[in-house]
Scaffold this motif. Sequence first.
Motif, PDB file in Angstrom:
ATOM      1  N   ALA A 168       0.819  -1.217   0.000  1.00 21.49           N
ATOM      2  CA  ALA A 168       0.000   0.000   0.000  1.00 21.49           C
ATOM      3  C   ALA A 168       0.846   1.257   0.000  1.00 21.49           C
ATOM      4  CB  ALA A 168      -0.945  -0.001   1.202  1.00 21.49           C
ATOM      5  N   VAL A 169       2.042   1.190   0.557  1.00 21.71           N
ATOM      6  CA  VAL A 169       2.922   2.363   0.598  1.00 21.71           C
ATOM      7  C   VAL A 169       3.363   2.739  -0.819  1.00 21.71           C
ATOM      8  CG1 VAL A 169       5.164   3.205   1.432  1.00 21.71           C
ATOM      9  CG2 VAL A 169       3.694   1.825   2.929  1.00 21.71           C
ATOM     10  N   MET A 170       3.702   1.723  -1.617  1.00 24.14           N
ATOM     11  CA  MET A 170       4.074   2.015  -3.004  1.00 24.14           C
ATOM     12  C   MET A 170       2.852   2.436  -3.815  1.00 24.14           C
ATOM     13  SD  MET A 170       7.001   1.999  -4.677  1.00 24.14           S
ATOM     14  CE  MET A 170       6.639   3.448  -5.664  1.00 24.14           C
ATOM     15  N   LEU A 171       1.708   1.827  -3.541  1.00 25.71           N
ATOM     16  CA  LEU A 171       0.489   2.197  -4.256  1.00 25.71           C
ATOM     17  C   LEU A 171       0.090   3.642  -3.996  1.00 25.71           C
ATOM     18  CD1 LEU A 171      -1.778  -0.949  -3.754  1.00 25.71           C
ATOM     19  CD2 LEU A 171      -0.693  -0.222  -5.887  1.00 25.71           C
ATOM     20  N   ILE A 172       0.211   4.085  -2.741  1.00 27.10           N
ATOM     21  CA  ILE A 172      -0.197   5.460  -2.429  1.00 27.10           C
ATOM     22  C   ILE A 172       0.725   6.459  -3.123  1.00 27.10           C
ATOM     23  CG2 ILE A 172       1.167   5.857  -0.304  1.00 27.10           C
ATOM     24  CD1 ILE A 172      -1.316   7.079   0.936  1.00 27.10           C
ATOM     25  N   ALA A 173       1.982   6.081  -3.310  1.00 24.38           N
ATOM     26  CA  ALA A 173       2.910   6.959  -4.015  1.00 24.38           C
ATOM     27  C   ALA A 173       2.570   7.066  -5.498  1.00 24.38           C
ATOM     28  CB  ALA A 173       4.341   6.463  -3.842  1.00 24.38           C
ATOM     29  N   LEU A 174       1.942   6.030  -6.051  1.00 26.71           N
ATOM     30  CA  LEU A 174       1.648   6.001  -7.482  1.00 26.71           C
ATOM     31  C   LEU A 174       0.193   6.353  -7.796  1.00 26.71           C
ATOM     32  CD1 LEU A 174       3.706   2.842  -8.525  1.00 26.71           C
ATOM     33  CD2 LEU A 174       4.353   5.249  -8.688  1.00 26.71           C
ATOM     34  N   ASP A 175      -0.519   6.945  -6.813  1.00 29.03           N
ATOM     35  CA  ASP A 175      -1.894   7.419  -7.030  1.00 29.03           C
ATOM     36  C   ASP A 175      -2.848   6.302  -7.449  1.00 29.03           C
ATOM     37  OD1 ASP A 175      -1.384  10.086  -6.352  1.00 29.03           O
ATOM     38  OD2 ASP A 175      -0.691  10.556  -8.366  1.00 29.03           O
ATOM     39  N   ALA A 176      -2.686   5.129  -6.872  1.00 27.30           N
ATOM     40  CA  ALA A 176      -3.571   4.007  -7.166  1.00 27.30           C
ATOM     41  C   ALA A 176      -4.959   4.237  -6.576  1.00 27.30           C
ATOM     42  CB  ALA A 176      -2.976   2.719  -6.606  1.00 27.30           C
ATOM     43  N   VAL A 177      -5.934   3.519  -7.124  1.00 23.71           N
ATOM     44  CA  VAL A 177      -7.291   3.518  -6.593  1.00 23.71           C
ATOM     45  C   VAL A 177      -7.744   2.073  -6.443  1.00 23.71           C
ATOM     46  CG1 VAL A 177      -7.848   5.732  -7.671  1.00 23.71           C
ATOM     47  CG2 VAL A 177      -8.420   3.602  -8.864  1.00 23.71           C
ATOM     48  N   VAL A 178      -8.751   1.861  -5.596  1.00 22.65           N
ATOM     49  CA  VAL A 178      -9.359   0.537  -5.479  1.00 22.65           C
ATOM     50  C   VAL A 178     -10.831   0.643  -5.838  1.00 22.65           C
ATOM     51  CG1 VAL A 178      -7.727  -0.315  -3.754  1.00 22.65           C
ATOM     52  CG2 VAL A 178      -9.798   0.844  -2.999  1.00 22.65           C
ATOM     53  N   ASP A 179     -11.315  -0.349  -6.570  1.00 25.16           N
ATOM     54  CA  ASP A 179     -12.739  -0.466  -6.865  1.00 25.16           C
ATOM     55  C   ASP A 179     -13.348  -1.453  -5.886  1.00 25.16           C
ATOM     56  OD1 ASP A 179     -12.487   1.239  -9.078  1.00 25.16           O
ATOM     57  OD2 ASP A 179     -11.997  -0.435 -10.403  1.00 25.16           O
ATOM     58  N   VAL A 180     -14.409  -1.037  -5.228  1.00 23.46           N
ATOM     59  CA  VAL A 180     -15.070  -1.897  -4.245  1.00 23.46           C
ATOM     60  C   VAL A 180     -16.535  -2.033  -4.630  1.00 23.46           C
ATOM     61  CG1 VAL A 180     -13.470  -1.142  -2.441  1.00 23.46           C
ATOM     62  CG2 VAL A 180     -15.694  -0.036  -2.648  1.00 23.46           C
ATOM     63  N   VAL A 181     -17.141  -3.147  -4.220  1.00 21.37           N
ATOM     64  CA  VAL A 181     -18.533  -3.398  -4.543  1.00 21.37           C
ATOM     65  C   VAL A 181     -19.246  -3.916  -3.305  1.00 21.37           C
ATOM     66  CG1 VAL A 181     -18.102  -5.769  -5.336  1.00 21.37           C
ATOM     67  CG2 VAL A 181     -20.082  -4.511  -6.222  1.00 21.37           C
ATOM     68  N   GLY A 182     -20.487  -3.526  -3.173  1.00 19.11           N
ATOM     69  CA  GLY A 182     -21.327  -3.972  -2.075  1.00 19.11           C
ATOM     70  C   GLY A 182     -22.774  -3.962  -2.506  1.00 19.11           C
ATOM     71  N   PRO A 183     -23.706  -4.218  -1.616  1.00 20.15           N
ATOM     72  CA  PRO A 183     -25.123  -4.207  -1.971  1.00 20.15           C
ATOM     73  C   PRO A 183     -25.584  -2.888  -2.582  1.00 20.15           C
ATOM     74  CG  PRO A 183     -24.800  -5.222   0.175  1.00 20.15           C
ATOM     75  CD  PRO A 183     -23.476  -4.647  -0.224  1.00 20.15           C
ATOM     76  N   GLY A 184     -24.918  -1.800  -2.263  1.00 14.74           N
ATOM     77  CA  GLY A 184     -25.288  -0.498  -2.822  1.00 14.74           C
ATOM     78  C   GLY A 184     -24.667  -0.210  -4.169  1.00 14.74           C
ATOM     79  N   GLY A 185     -23.893  -1.146  -4.722  1.00 12.94           N
ATOM     80  CA  GLY A 185     -23.256  -0.959  -6.021  1.00 12.94           C
ATOM     81  C   GLY A 185     -21.751  -0.826  -5.917  1.00 12.94           C
ATOM     82  N   GLU A 186     -21.116  -0.379  -6.991  1.00 11.01           N
ATOM     83  CA  GLU A 186     -19.652  -0.270  -7.059  1.00 11.01           C
ATOM     84  C   GLU A 186     -19.231   1.183  -6.884  1.00 11.01           C
ATOM     85  OE1 GLU A 186     -16.251  -1.097 -10.427  1.00 11.01           O
ATOM     86  OE2 GLU A 186     -17.623  -2.763  -9.940  1.00 11.01           O
TER      87      GLU A 186
END
Length: 333
Positions: A168-186
């Motif tokens: 996560a430390v390298m990801l935060i430096a590279l402006d990464a995003v995560v896609d999450v999904v739940g009952p309310g959608g993505e």
Amino acid sequence: MRPFTYAAPGTVAATVTALGGAQPGTRILAGGTTLYDLMKLDIETPPAVVDVHRIAELRTIEAGPRELVLGAGARMADVADHPAVKAAYPGLSESLWRAASQQLRTMATVGGNLLQRTRCPYFRNGPEFPCNKRRPGSGCAAVGGHDRTHALLGGSDACVATYAGDFAVMLIALDAVVDVVGPGGERTVPLAGLHVEPGDDPAREHVLAPDELIVRIRVPATPAGRGSTYLKIRDRESYAFALAAAGVGLAVEADGAVGDCRIGLGGVATRPWRAMEAERILIGRPLTPQSARRAGEAAFAEARAGTENGFRIELGVRTVADALRIAGERATR
């Protein structure tokens, strides 16, 4: 370990349905390398476990011209060894293969790795120690106690537990995003907004709802990704958590000036930490040993030492400076 029910949906859609109707406290099982440990320690006591590790749509790795897309269920070892990751995002590869052991990397998933819980010994070593993460309102034994490995940044009077992950430390430096999904959608959550500082509520560690599932991680393709490195300093060379770590990405212009700079700090904060003031010091100027040192000092300007961890401020400054040197060499090849 306490009794629990078990379900293994075959698709993401079926998983969302299962989570939507789940009992409070239900946990998602991916690689299991963290959850099993916490269940054995009686820290996690889920009434039900939803196993997602066989879902094929979560295990993809796709490297396109604009972004790298990692299924949340992709194994750490597979991502670290992927040719496109090693070529275009060497820092990401390093952040994964410098974590844990080969056996764990073969089992653990990248999505699960993002949400691993702290390795604070007061949190993990039993109810005899006060810990606001484990028992809210009980106090924090690390504040004023043995805190050699505890956080220098982002702590509060209620908690100074260090976020132990590397990826996560390298990801935060590279402006990464995560896609999450739940009952309310993505929805899409920037990596920088995924984890939260402890404040007065250390038991809350991220912004996801209990019925949401990370489905993928997306990393933009940038020159800074190609000129990246992850430097991890620890008590022993392998299978140890960081005393200080830096994930750095650099792009250097033709005239030698730094065109883009990304710095993430690991092992020193309560969450993955972006050192944006340190980045601003370097952009538009040549990278020199002196400027790298100044950037390291800026990264730790807000650090707050406890009783035993003050030595890690200087260690962190040097780690940032050394990582900048390595990234600078890669960016100019």
